[in-house]
Motif scaffolding. Structure first.
Motif, PDB file in Angstrom:
ATOM      1  N   ARG A  54      -3.860  -7.394  18.999  1.00 12.17           N
ATOM      2  CA  ARG A  54      -5.217  -6.552  19.213  1.00 12.17           C
ATOM      3  C   ARG A  54      -5.754  -6.473  20.601  1.00 12.17           C
ATOM      4  N   GLU A  55      -5.697  -7.576  21.417  1.00  9.09           N
ATOM      5  CA  GLU A  55      -6.413  -7.758  22.550  1.00  9.09           C
ATOM      6  C   GLU A  55      -5.450  -6.904  23.471  1.00  9.09           C
ATOM      7  N   ALA A  60      -4.480  -2.180  27.020  1.00  9.80           N
ATOM      8  CA  ALA A  60      -3.709  -0.999  27.344  1.00  9.80           C
ATOM      9  C   ALA A  60      -4.389   0.299  27.223  1.00  9.80           C
ATOM     10  N   LYS A  61      -5.317   0.213  26.149  1.00 13.78           N
ATOM     11  CA  LYS A  61      -6.152   1.732  25.986  1.00 13.78           C
ATOM     12  C   LYS A  61      -7.138   1.940  26.950  1.00 13.78           C
TER      13      LYS A  61
END
Length: 62
Positions: A54-55, A60-61
């Protein structure tokens, strides 16, 4: 508290980059995207930690 390691881990980062670039050489855009998808899933499974995944997705987003 972050569990994601973002510091450089490769002793030879240039070789790691070349490996990723060379893996795509000669592939179509579709085949390259399929390779990327498979690689992400393989490495996500290798990590095996949903919090880290999740991190990484959030980073990346960003």
């Amino acid at each position: 508290m972050s569990k994601l390691i973002t510091q450089l881990q490769f002793p030879d980062p240039d070789a790691a980059y070349v490996t990723l670039v060379e893996a795509r050489r000669g592939l179509s855009m579709e085949a390259s995207a399929e390779l990327d998808t498979k690689l992400v899933l393989i490495l996500a499974n290798h990590i095996g930690d949903l919090d880290v995944l999740r991190e990484a997705v959030a980073l990346a987003k960003a």
